[in-house]
Write a protein that holds these residues in place. Structure first.
Motif, PDB file in Angstrom:
ATOM      1  N   GLU A  36       0.829  -1.222   0.000  1.00 31.41           N
ATOM      2  CA  GLU A  36       0.000   0.000   0.000  1.00 31.41           C
ATOM      3  C   GLU A  36       0.855   1.260   0.000  1.00 31.41           C
ATOM      4  O   GLU A  36       0.583   2.196  -0.732  1.00 31.41           O
ATOM      5  CB  GLU A  36      -0.908   0.059   1.238  1.00 31.41           C
ATOM      6  N   THR A  37       1.923   1.271   0.795  1.00 28.54           N
ATOM      7  CA  THR A  37       2.670   2.510   0.975  1.00 28.54           C
ATOM      8  C   THR A  37       3.879   2.623   0.050  1.00 28.54           C
ATOM      9  O   THR A  37       4.297   3.725  -0.292  1.00 28.54           O
ATOM     10  CB  THR A  37       3.181   2.612   2.421  1.00 28.54           C
ATOM     11  N   GLY A  38       4.450   1.485  -0.335  1.00 31.87           N
ATOM     12  CA  GLY A  38       5.681   1.515  -1.127  1.00 31.87           C
ATOM     13  C   GLY A  38       6.878   1.957  -0.301  1.00 31.87           C
ATOM     14  O   GLY A  38       7.961   2.177  -0.849  1.00 31.87           O
ATOM     15  N   GLY A  39       6.698   2.072   1.003  1.00 33.52           N
ATOM     16  CA  GLY A  39       7.795   2.551   1.858  1.00 33.52           C
ATOM     17  C   GLY A  39       8.852   1.478   2.080  1.00 33.52           C
ATOM     18  O   GLY A  39       8.537   0.299   2.259  1.00 33.52           O
ATOM     19  N   LEU A  40      10.086   1.916   2.084  1.00 35.19           N
ATOM     20  CA  LEU A  40      11.216   0.987   2.240  1.00 35.19           C
ATOM     21  C   LEU A  40      11.110   0.171   3.514  1.00 35.19           C
ATOM     22  O   LEU A  40      11.240  -1.057   3.504  1.00 35.19           O
ATOM     23  CB  LEU A  40      12.523   1.789   2.242  1.00 35.19           C
ATOM     24  N   TRP A  41      10.869   0.861   4.635  1.00 41.18           N
ATOM     25  CA  TRP A  41      10.868   0.164   5.923  1.00 41.18           C
ATOM     26  C   TRP A  41       9.622  -0.692   6.110  1.00 41.18           C
ATOM     27  O   TRP A  41       9.674  -1.709   6.800  1.00 41.18           O
ATOM     28  CB  TRP A  41      11.019   1.164   7.074  1.00 41.18           C
ATOM     29  N   ALA A  42       8.532  -0.291   5.434  1.00 39.06           N
ATOM     30  CA  ALA A  42       7.330  -1.133   5.479  1.00 39.06           C
ATOM     31  C   ALA A  42       7.617  -2.468   4.813  1.00 39.06           C
ATOM     32  O   ALA A  42       7.133  -3.515   5.239  1.00 39.06           O
ATOM     33  CB  ALA A  42       6.171  -0.428   4.786  1.00 39.06           C
ATOM     34  N   GLY A  43       8.409  -2.434   3.752  1.00 37.25           N
ATOM     35  CA  GLY A  43       8.780  -3.675   3.081  1.00 37.25           C
ATOM     36  C   GLY A  43       9.822  -4.452   3.851  1.00 37.25           C
ATOM     37  O   GLY A  43       9.774  -5.680   3.915  1.00 37.25           O
ATOM     38  N   PHE A  44      10.740  -3.730   4.455  1.00 39.81           N
ATOM     39  CA  PHE A  44      11.847  -4.399   5.145  1.00 39.81           C
ATOM     40  C   PHE A  44      11.362  -5.069   6.438  1.00 39.81           C
ATOM     41  O   PHE A  44      11.592  -6.253   6.659  1.00 39.81           O
ATOM     42  CB  PHE A  44      12.957  -3.377   5.451  1.00 39.81           C
ATOM     43  N   PHE A  45      10.705  -4.285   7.277  1.00 43.06           N
ATOM     44  CA  PHE A  45      10.161  -4.864   8.528  1.00 43.06           C
ATOM     45  C   PHE A  45       8.767  -5.440   8.242  1.00 43.06           C
ATOM     46  O   PHE A  45       7.764  -4.969   8.754  1.00 43.06           O
ATOM     47  CB  PHE A  45      10.109  -3.811   9.634  1.00 43.06           C
ATOM     48  N   ASN A  46       8.761  -6.433   7.397  1.00 34.71           N
ATOM     49  CA  ASN A  46       7.497  -7.029   6.948  1.00 34.71           C
ATOM     50  C   ASN A  46       7.037  -8.076   7.962  1.00 34.71           C
ATOM     51  O   ASN A  46       7.774  -8.389   8.910  1.00 34.71           O
ATOM     52  CB  ASN A  46       7.711  -7.627   5.553  1.00 34.71           C
ATOM     53  N   PRO A  47       5.844  -8.658   7.783  1.00 39.49           N
ATOM     54  CA  PRO A  47       5.310  -9.559   8.822  1.00 39.49           C
ATOM     55  C   PRO A  47       6.211 -10.739   9.201  1.00 39.49           C
ATOM     56  O   PRO A  47       6.199 -11.181  10.344  1.00 39.49           O
ATOM     57  CB  PRO A  47       3.994 -10.041   8.212  1.00 39.49           C
ATOM     58  N   THR A  48       6.965 -11.295   8.239  1.00 37.38           N
ATOM     59  CA  THR A  48       7.796 -12.460   8.602  1.00 37.38           C
ATOM     60  C   THR A  48       9.212 -12.068   9.007  1.00 37.38           C
ATOM     61  O   THR A  48      10.041 -12.954   9.286  1.00 37.38           O
ATOM     62  CB  THR A  48       7.871 -13.488   7.440  1.00 37.38           C
ATOM     63  N   PHE A  49       9.507 -10.761   9.044  1.00 39.29           N
ATOM     64  CA  PHE A  49      10.885 -10.341   9.346  1.00 39.29           C
ATOM     65  C   PHE A  49      11.360 -10.878  10.696  1.00 39.29           C
ATOM     66  O   PHE A  49      12.383 -11.579  10.765  1.00 39.29           O
ATOM     67  CB  PHE A  49      10.983  -8.806   9.320  1.00 39.29           C
ATOM     68  N   TRP A  50      10.633 -10.579  11.760  1.00 42.83           N
ATOM     69  CA  TRP A  50      11.125 -10.940  13.103  1.00 42.83           C
ATOM     70  C   TRP A  50      11.133 -12.433  13.369  1.00 42.83           C
ATOM     71  O   TRP A  50      12.160 -12.969  13.828  1.00 42.83           O
ATOM     72  CB  TRP A  50      10.354 -10.176  14.185  1.00 42.83           C
ATOM     73  N   PRO A  51      10.007 -13.142  13.088  1.00 44.68           N
ATOM     74  CA  PRO A  51      10.096 -14.595  13.335  1.00 44.68           C
ATOM     75  C   PRO A  51      11.190 -15.268  12.508  1.00 44.68           C
ATOM     76  O   PRO A  51      11.896 -16.151  12.991  1.00 44.68           O
ATOM     77  CB  PRO A  51       8.704 -15.118  12.945  1.00 44.68           C
ATOM     78  N   SER A  52      11.350 -14.798  11.277  1.00 48.87           N
ATOM     79  CA  SER A  52      12.370 -15.395  10.411  1.00 48.87           C
ATOM     80  C   SER A  52      13.771 -15.101  10.957  1.00 48.87           C
ATOM     81  O   SER A  52      14.635 -15.984  11.024  1.00 48.87           O
ATOM     82  CB  SER A  52      12.200 -14.827   9.002  1.00 48.87           C
ATOM     83  N   LEU A  53      13.992 -13.847  11.368  1.00 51.18           N
ATOM     84  CA  LEU A  53      15.320 -13.460  11.880  1.00 51.18           C
ATOM     85  C   LEU A  53      15.650 -14.241  13.149  1.00 51.18           C
ATOM     86  O   LEU A  53      16.767 -14.775  13.294  1.00 51.18           O
ATOM     87  CB  LEU A  53      15.350 -11.957  12.159  1.00 51.18           C
ATOM     88  N   LEU A  54      14.696 -14.318  14.052  1.00 53.31           N
ATOM     89  CA  LEU A  54      14.958 -15.004  15.321  1.00 53.31           C
ATOM     90  C   LEU A  54      15.157 -16.508  15.091  1.00 53.31           C
ATOM     91  O   LEU A  54      16.040 -17.130  15.701  1.00 53.31           O
ATOM     92  CB  LEU A  54      13.815 -14.733  16.309  1.00 53.31           C
ATOM     93  N   TYR A  55      14.352 -17.069  14.215  1.00 55.36           N
ATOM     94  CA  TYR A  55      14.490 -18.501  13.922  1.00 55.36           C
ATOM     95  C   TYR A  55      15.876 -18.783  13.346  1.00 55.36           C
ATOM     96  O   TYR A  55      16.570 -19.721  13.755  1.00 55.36           O
ATOM     97  CB  TYR A  55      13.404 -18.931  12.938  1.00 55.36           C
ATOM     98  N   ARG A  56      16.276 -17.954  12.402  1.00 58.79           N
ATOM     99  CA  ARG A  56      17.593 -18.154  11.780  1.00 58.79           C
ATOM    100  C   ARG A  56      18.707 -17.956  12.805  1.00 58.79           C
ATOM    101  O   ARG A  56      19.742 -18.639  12.753  1.00 58.79           O
ATOM    102  CB  ARG A  56      17.773 -17.186  10.613  1.00 58.79           C
TER     103      ARG A  56
END
Lengths: 354, 472
Positions: free
Chosen positions: B167-187
């Motif tokens: 919706e926004t096209g914002g860089l950080w909206a794309g970067f901190f996306n819904p799977t960012f944190w679970p994926s980062l912590l899992y990895r």
């Protein structure tokens, strides 16, 4: 192209080109050290067993320098994709397996360097063969880059023709002179960095190295002449136009400064800080000038209309945020890297661990 | 925006996804080992310098050599290799990501540079440095390596869940996306576990006395402790996936469910052995078992990466770019003008094809299907459609997104679709020298193309999940 680089270009294009060329110069320093250094290692492995501080340093530092060359290549590779995306991707795809083979080849080169440093390899023949391997791998990579670059600037019609042939080797008359110019030009860079390394260790920088550097400068000049001869219709308008002429002169001044420095070292039979600084300034000017000249040749080959058609995409890329975060982390990590050097220099203990 | 055409290479019997998947799994495995290895070394150094575990000092340099030889070289080069392979497989995908995230990639590069410098400094000079200086260098190395993961994780997870960026096209909206944190912590947990398993292997390869080996193995095993969090992180990850992606991996696609099962099963065995066997029951581990556990970790990595890649279907960048690098907003136009019309690259091996119609079909296959399907290898289109008759092929391909919701809509003209059907049938018939043009008769042509056109219209130009969402 009617004003000296980067003036006269749209802001976004100039911005990315400056970043690209700045990071490319850093990569070229590492790349030159690795290319000429692995040749030196090969020469010593095949023909010379006399003790040599320069040989020891080159072998000792080569894995790190190769790692540095690969790391430093990432940034210009990134900006290249902003600037000439379709060209770079198309050339990669056309050369396919051949292009991709630089990765396993570099891994082989890397491990052969570690094996060369291993005291376990005692067979003279094995060492000789191993000493040739890193150079062969690096030279193949250099050849592939030149080939990829030249193919990337061909017109779309020629790409289609090349695709039809299913060939994975691209050749044109300018390939070898261009490759030789950069390869022979790598020798003075190696000599300069190696001279600093020797100077730092209080080892002598003899007239032999000065002769080698001067021969490298002369050889690169001859190769440049060959290149001009072969690709005159592109090179002449590219380099003698307002866009790059000042940089050609800058590169020439750099060569003159380097030559003067090496001649003085040869005469005095030792390297002083003054001449090393002069050589380093000269080398910086030469590399800077040459990379801009290289870019002018690329743009001239592409043609102004094709180059101008990318301006909109560069502008769109510049509209993406994140640049200031890049600057912030660049400064932070540069500081941390400096801190790592500081620790190594100042925090040595008096007796070894355990 | 018009389509940009790139030359398409034939990977023979290999699916292109296998090439990038294979390299990707290897790269992820070595890179995660490098990250965890950095923290493990820092942990060992701290334990040694504070006299909590003097034996740790015996191990650090040997492990670091292993880390450098395996991870610095192959990790760094396969990282570049991932980039180049992505270009080979889908230049449009990597182009879009570079355009969007190039400054974040540049940030990642600054951390990678720090990682290389700090790592080499620790490797070369560590033995000569004071304990605290060595620890700082190790921490710098580990921090930089983890930050590389941080940045790359944001870009990779964006592919699966672009989130508010749509919706926004914002860089950080794309970067901190819904799977960012679970994926980062899992990895991050996976990094520690891999480092511990490799440490157990390296300890077993050393000549240390048995009691010292046991001590070091137990020290390393603590790095598997965070695996207790893996089920929660996994559930978190799955819960924020789009519903259709969640459906694929939880039974909707047998292959993906199977790979998820491999990842979960291997992780459970590893965690069970380390947490219950080594830490609780105070067992030790020999070299053979450590090797098996490392292989299981590799299998878990492979399963996890396969699921992550597969869950994006039918997209390569969710809701932005289909697997075949066609944007959703291009489908309508391509159905009118054709996907092959603007392709400047000639058809390789055209002389071996019997007529113009099959040549058109081969071109349509190259542009629309060859990213995931082969002609006569893995996931081959003639093989997958072998039991369909000609009309079924026409209708099923025209309504592809309904037939299999993880397939994108067909993005070509009715002529191209018919050409593709004839090309596939010709291969299934054993590639005979002569093959009739199914549209040669003008009356049949009009009728058949109209039928295909109607089927395409009924299917619509959107992916199934879009249509389903709209109906809901």
């Amino acid at each position: 192209m009617e004003a000296p680089f980067p003036l006269g270009l749209p802001l976004a294009t100039a911005f990315y080109l400056v970043f690209y060329l700045f990071t490319l110069v850093i990569h070229v320093v590492f790349m030159n050290y690795v290319l000429a250094g692995t040749l030196f290692i090969a020469y010593r492995g095949l023909f010379s067993r006399a003790p040599s501080p320069a040989g020891d340093i080159t072998l000792d530092w080569m894995p790190l320098m190769l790692s540095g060359a690969i790391t430093a290549a990432i940034a210009p590779l990134l900006f290249l994709q902003i600037l000439y995306k379709q060209e770079f991707y198309t050339a990669n795809l056309l050369l396919f397996h051949r292009w991709m083979s630089i990765l396993p080849v570099l891994i082989v080169g890397f491990y052969s360097l570690y094996l060369l440093k291993s005291p376990g390899i005692t067979s003279r023949w094995l060492r000789a063969g191993l000493s040739l391997t890193p150079f062969a791998c690096v030279a193949f990579t250099g050849y592939s880059w030149t080939e990829n670059h030249l193919l990337s600037v061909r017109p779309e019609g020629e790409w289609a023709e090349f695709y039809k042939t299913q060939s994975m080797w691209y050749a044109e008359p300018a390939l070898w002179p261009r490759l030789m110019m950069w390869a022979v030009g790598a020798v003075p860079t190696l000599c300069c960095v190696l001279a600093w390394q020797l100077w730092y260790r209080d080892e002598s920088v003899g007239p032999g190295m000065a002769t080698l550097a001067l021969a490298g400068l002369a050889g690169a000049g001859l190769a440049a002449g060959w290149y001009f001869e072969v690709a005159d219709e592109i090179v002449r308008p590219a380099l003698f136009g307002p866009f790059a002429f000042g940089y050609l002169v800058t590169a020439g001044i750099g060569v003159a400064l380097q030559s003067l420095g090496w001649i003085m070292i040869a005469r005095e039979r030792q390297a002083s800080l003054r001449w090393l600084l002069l050589i380093s300034v000269g080398l910086t000017l030469t590399l800077l000038g040459m990379t801009v000249c290289r870019e002018a040749i690329r743009i001239t080959t592409l043609g102004l209309a094709r180059f101008e058609s990318y301006f909109g995409r560069h502008d769109a890329a510049l509209g993406k945020s994140g640049f200031f975060w890049f600057l912030f982390f660049f400064a932070l990590n540069a500081g941390l890297i400096a801190y790592a050097f500081y620790l190594v220099r100042t925090q040595q203990k008096s007796k070894p661990n355990g | 925006m018009d389509a940009v055409y790139y030359p398409v290479n034939d990977f023979g019997p290999l699916m292109k996804g296998l090439a990038i998947g294979g390299l990707g799994i290897f790269h992820v495995f070595t890179a995660q080992f490098a990250i965890g290895g950095g923290f493990l070394l820092a942990w060992f150094q701290w334990r040694a310098m504070t006299d909590r575990c003097p034996e740790c000092r015996l191990f650090i340099h040997g492990y670091f050599r292993f880390l450098v030889l395996v991870s610095f070289v192959t990790g760094a080069l396969t990282g570049v290799g991932m980039w180049f392979t992505s270009i080979q497989v889908s230049p449009q995908t990597i182009a879009l990501m570079v355009d969007e995230f190039h400054w974040l990639w540049a940030v990642e590069w600054t951390f990678f540079t720090l990682e290389v410098v700090a790592g080499y400094a620790a490797y070369r000079y560590g033995a000569r440095l004071s304990d605290s200086a060595y620890l700082i260098l190790l921490l710098l190395y580990a921090f930089a390596a983890w930050m590389s993961l941080f940045w790359i994780n944001g870009i990779l997870s964006f592919q699966l869940t672009p989130g508010r960026w749509l919706e926004t096209g914002g860089l950080w909206a794309g970067f901190f996306n819904p799977t960012f944190w679970p994926s980062l912590l899992y990895r991050t947990v996976a990094c520690g576990s891999l480092a511990a398993l490799v440490a157990m292997l390296v300890v077993n390869l050393s000549n240390l006395p048995h009691n010292q080996k046991t001590t070091l193995i137990r020290e390393a095993a603590w790095f598997t402790m965070p695996m207790l969090l893996m089920p929660f992180l996994g559930i978190w990850f799955v819960s924020v996936l789009p519903p259709d992606s969640r459906e694929w991996i939880t039974g909707g696609s047998v292959a993906m469910t199977m790979f998820l099962g491999i990842a979960v099963g291997a992780s459970v065995v590893i965690a069970g052995y380390c947490l219950i066997g080594i830490l609780r029951q105070r067992l030790t581990i020999n070299g053979a078992t450590a090797t098996v556990l490392c292989l299981m970790a590799f299998a878990a990595t492979a399963g996890g990466e396969f699921v992550r890649e597969g869950a994006r279907k039918p997209y390569t960048l969710r809701e932005i770019l289909y697997s075949n690098a066609i944007r959703p907003d291009q489908v309508k136009k391509l159905r009118e003008v054709g996907v092959t019309t603007g392709d400047p690259y000639p058809l390789r091996g055209a002389d071996g094809l019997p007529n113009e119609q099959t040549k058109l079909g081969a071109l349509a296959f190259r542009n629309l299907c060859s990213i995931c399907h082969t002609v006569n290898g893995v996931n081959s289109l003639p093989g997958l459609t072998a039991s369909w008759d000609t009309d079924m092929k026409r209708m099923n391909i025209a309504k592809l997104q309904y037939l299999k919701p993880f397939m994108p809509p067909f993005a070509g003209t009715p002529e191209e679709l018919e050409g593709l059907v004839q090309y596939v049938e010709w291969i299934q018939a054993g590639s005979p020298r002569a093959w009739p043009d199914s549209l040669a008769d003008p009356q049949t042509r009009t009728k058949r193309l109209a039928e295909i056109g109607r089927a395409l219209d009924q299917a619509g130009v959107e992916a199934y999940l879009h249509q389903k969402r709209r109906k809901e």
